[in-house]
Design an enzyme around this catalytic site. Sequence first.
Site, PDB file in Angstrom:
ATOM      1  N   SER A  38      11.813  70.895  39.990  1.00  0.00           N
ATOM      2  CA  SER A  38      13.109  70.621  39.355  1.00  0.00           C
ATOM      3  C   SER A  38      13.659  69.281  39.809  1.00  0.00           C
ATOM      4  O   SER A  38      13.444  68.859  40.961  1.00  0.00           O
ATOM      5  CB  SER A  38      14.081  71.732  39.763  1.00  0.00           C
ATOM      6  OG  SER A  38      15.401  71.338  39.500  1.00  0.00           O
TER       7      SER A  38
ATOM      8  N   TYR B  41      18.293  77.313  46.261  1.00  0.00           N
ATOM      9  CA  TYR B  41      17.340  77.245  45.150  1.00  0.00           C
ATOM     10  C   TYR B  41      16.617  75.894  45.164  1.00  0.00           C
ATOM     11  O   TYR B  41      15.387  75.828  45.094  1.00  0.00           O
ATOM     12  CB  TYR B  41      18.069  77.446  43.813  1.00  0.00           C
ATOM     13  CG  TYR B  41      17.306  76.904  42.637  1.00  0.00           C
ATOM     14  CD1 TYR B  41      16.187  77.568  42.142  1.00  0.00           C
ATOM     15  CD2 TYR B  41      17.675  75.690  42.038  1.00  0.00           C
ATOM     16  CE1 TYR B  41      15.465  77.036  41.086  1.00  0.00           C
ATOM     17  CE2 TYR B  41      16.954  75.159  40.991  1.00  0.00           C
ATOM     18  CZ  TYR B  41      15.848  75.839  40.515  1.00  0.00           C
ATOM     19  OH  TYR B  41      15.126  75.308  39.486  1.00  0.00           O
TER      20      TYR B  41
ATOM     21  N   LYS C 235      12.439  74.670  45.935  1.00  0.00           N
ATOM     22  CA  LYS C 235      11.556  73.817  45.125  1.00  0.00           C
ATOM     23  C   LYS C 235      10.949  72.721  45.999  1.00  0.00           C
ATOM     24  O   LYS C 235       9.752  72.420  45.916  1.00  0.00           O
ATOM     25  CB  LYS C 235      12.327  73.204  43.950  1.00  0.00           C
ATOM     26  CG  LYS C 235      12.747  74.223  42.901  1.00  0.00           C
ATOM     27  CD  LYS C 235      11.534  74.835  42.212  1.00  0.00           C
ATOM     28  CE  LYS C 235      11.889  75.900  41.205  1.00  0.00           C
ATOM     29  NZ  LYS C 235      10.746  76.628  40.661  1.00  0.00           N
TER      30      LYS C 235
HETATM   31  N1  UFG Z   1      28.724  72.882  32.219  1.00  0.00           N
HETATM   32  C1  UFG Z   1      29.982  73.087  31.695  1.00  0.00           C
HETATM   33  N2  UFG Z   1      30.332  74.359  31.333  1.00  0.00           N
HETATM   34  C2  UFG Z   1      29.475  75.408  31.457  1.00  0.00           C
HETATM   35  C3  UFG Z   1      28.183  75.187  31.979  1.00  0.00           C
HETATM   36  C4  UFG Z   1      27.849  73.905  32.373  1.00  0.00           C
HETATM   37  O1  UFG Z   1      30.780  72.146  31.576  1.00  0.00           O
HETATM   38  O2  UFG Z   1      29.870  76.537  31.109  1.00  0.00           O
HETATM   39  C5  UFG Z   1      28.310  71.503  32.589  1.00  0.00           C
HETATM   40  C6  UFG Z   1      27.947  71.347  34.049  1.00  0.00           C
HETATM   41  O3  UFG Z   1      29.097  71.083  34.828  1.00  0.00           O
HETATM   42  C7  UFG Z   1      26.969  70.166  33.974  1.00  0.00           C
HETATM   43  C8  UFG Z   1      26.275  70.358  32.637  1.00  0.00           C
HETATM   44  O4  UFG Z   1      27.151  71.194  31.872  1.00  0.00           O
HETATM   45  O5  UFG Z   1      27.669  68.955  33.943  1.00  0.00           O
HETATM   46  C9  UFG Z   1      24.917  71.035  32.739  1.00  0.00           C
HETATM   47  O6  UFG Z   1      25.049  72.243  33.470  1.00  0.00           O
HETATM   48  P1  UFG Z   1      23.883  73.352  33.496  1.00  0.00           P
HETATM   49  O7  UFG Z   1      24.407  74.501  34.288  1.00  0.00           O
HETATM   50  O8  UFG Z   1      23.402  73.626  32.130  1.00  0.00           O
HETATM   51  O9  UFG Z   1      22.691  72.604  34.252  1.00  0.00           O
HETATM   52  P2  UFG Z   1      22.655  71.898  35.708  1.00  0.00           P
HETATM   53  O10 UFG Z   1      22.432  70.442  35.465  1.00  0.00           O
HETATM   54  O11 UFG Z   1      23.781  72.291  36.530  1.00  0.00           O
HETATM   55  O12 UFG Z   1      21.361  72.577  36.356  1.00  0.00           O
HETATM   56  C10 UFG Z   1      20.132  72.641  35.677  1.00  0.00           C
HETATM   57  C11 UFG Z   1      19.424  73.917  36.084  1.00  0.00           C
HETATM   58  C12 UFG Z   1      19.010  73.857  37.527  1.00  0.00           C
HETATM   59  C13 UFG Z   1      18.233  72.616  37.804  1.00  0.00           C
HETATM   60  C14 UFG Z   1      18.955  71.386  37.323  1.00  0.00           C
HETATM   61  C15 UFG Z   1      18.041  70.190  37.428  1.00  0.00           C
HETATM   62  O13 UFG Z   1      20.278  75.036  35.872  1.00  0.00           O
HETATM   63  O14 UFG Z   1      18.188  74.964  37.793  1.00  0.00           O
HETATM   64  O15 UFG Z   1      19.359  71.530  35.963  1.00  0.00           O
HETATM   65  O16 UFG Z   1      18.686  69.014  37.155  1.00  0.00           O
HETATM   66  F1  UFG Z   1      18.013  72.504  39.119  1.00  0.00           F
END
Ligand code: UFG
Length: 347
Positions: free
Chosen positions: A140, A164, A168
Amino acid sequence: MAEACKCAPGSAPGRPENILVTGGAGFIGSHTCVALLSTGYSVVIADNFSNSSPSALDAVRRITGRDLVFYETDVTDASAVRRIFSENRIDGVIHFAGYKAVGESVEKPLSYYRNNLLSTIVLAGACVEHGVPRFVFSSSATVYGDNKPPFVESMPLLPAANPYGETKAVCEKILADTVRSCSGFSASLLRYFNPVGAHESGLLGEAPNGIPNNLMPYITRVAKGELKELSIFGNDYDTPDGTGVRDYIHVMDLAEGHIAALRNAPCGLSVYNLGTGKGTSVLQLVTAFERATGVSVPRRIAARRPGDIAVCYADAGKAERELGWKTHRTIEDMCRDSWRFEKNRCV
Ligand code: UFG
């Protein structure tokens, strides 16, 4: 003395390569099985349905018109894994199975370390014991921690913000050390950015249990009316519109990246980012979704989510240069395909 190693490069001529896919009923795993079966590989899937369901396997069969071998197995169980390797001739392993919820990993660090590390140790050990030359690991972008984007494979890994992410990084290290100790064993560490989208048939996609943590499944459930509104976690980041920026990649592009790694990665240890190289903000993704589907997504601005970084995107050049792989599906494709699957989803 080095650990016993019977790895020998090369596969059996005249028969399709047989790939063991752990977590093959999960989101990325099932789409990768579609890509494998569609390009002539055979697959053996090991999955314990801890975060997936048998319906994904039916969809894989339906989309590809091909059958697969399935074991309902926890791959931390060394004797069950040994059985799979002795009952099947395995040419390579793609290891997806693992716990992946960032927040949960903070609450249950021991289960995350146990499950994610032990499965990797058991599977790498089985490869070494049975002379299986190729291992592809589902890593990741989270391993880059606080580095400055775009993230490049040569950057030093920084501590992840949660257990998590640490699992990785440790699994990457375990595999790197195993490659060093065993000349016939090769591993490709694939660092995923933000996988979204679904198979274009609408039969296969992301179906998290309960309320989704990730942005795209949350958007589709709001669009469907199952959730009231999207909370946008922060609009005061140092980004063009103040919302978080990520490198969203269509899950079928990601799946095809695994085929490229199996075919084209060099012997030994190799590391690749699988991303598009382009950042998209939360607001841009929501707007793109509305444009692609014609469905509106009620939203409100909420507080930042603890542990989130402002910007995350890949330097995607190495995979293109060395694997001959790059993404070709757009943000619109990701939105349209995610929505098609969500509309069909009945559970
Ligand atoms: N976000 C919102 N509202 C939500 C969910 C997310 O605004 O309800 C925002 C988050 O703050 C972030 C973006 O959308 O800015 C993406 O969030 P995600 O939860 O979809 O993804 P992340 O980037 O946080 O994490 C993902 C995976 C992880 C991995 C990571 C690698 O969930 O497992 O990408 O970059 F490690």
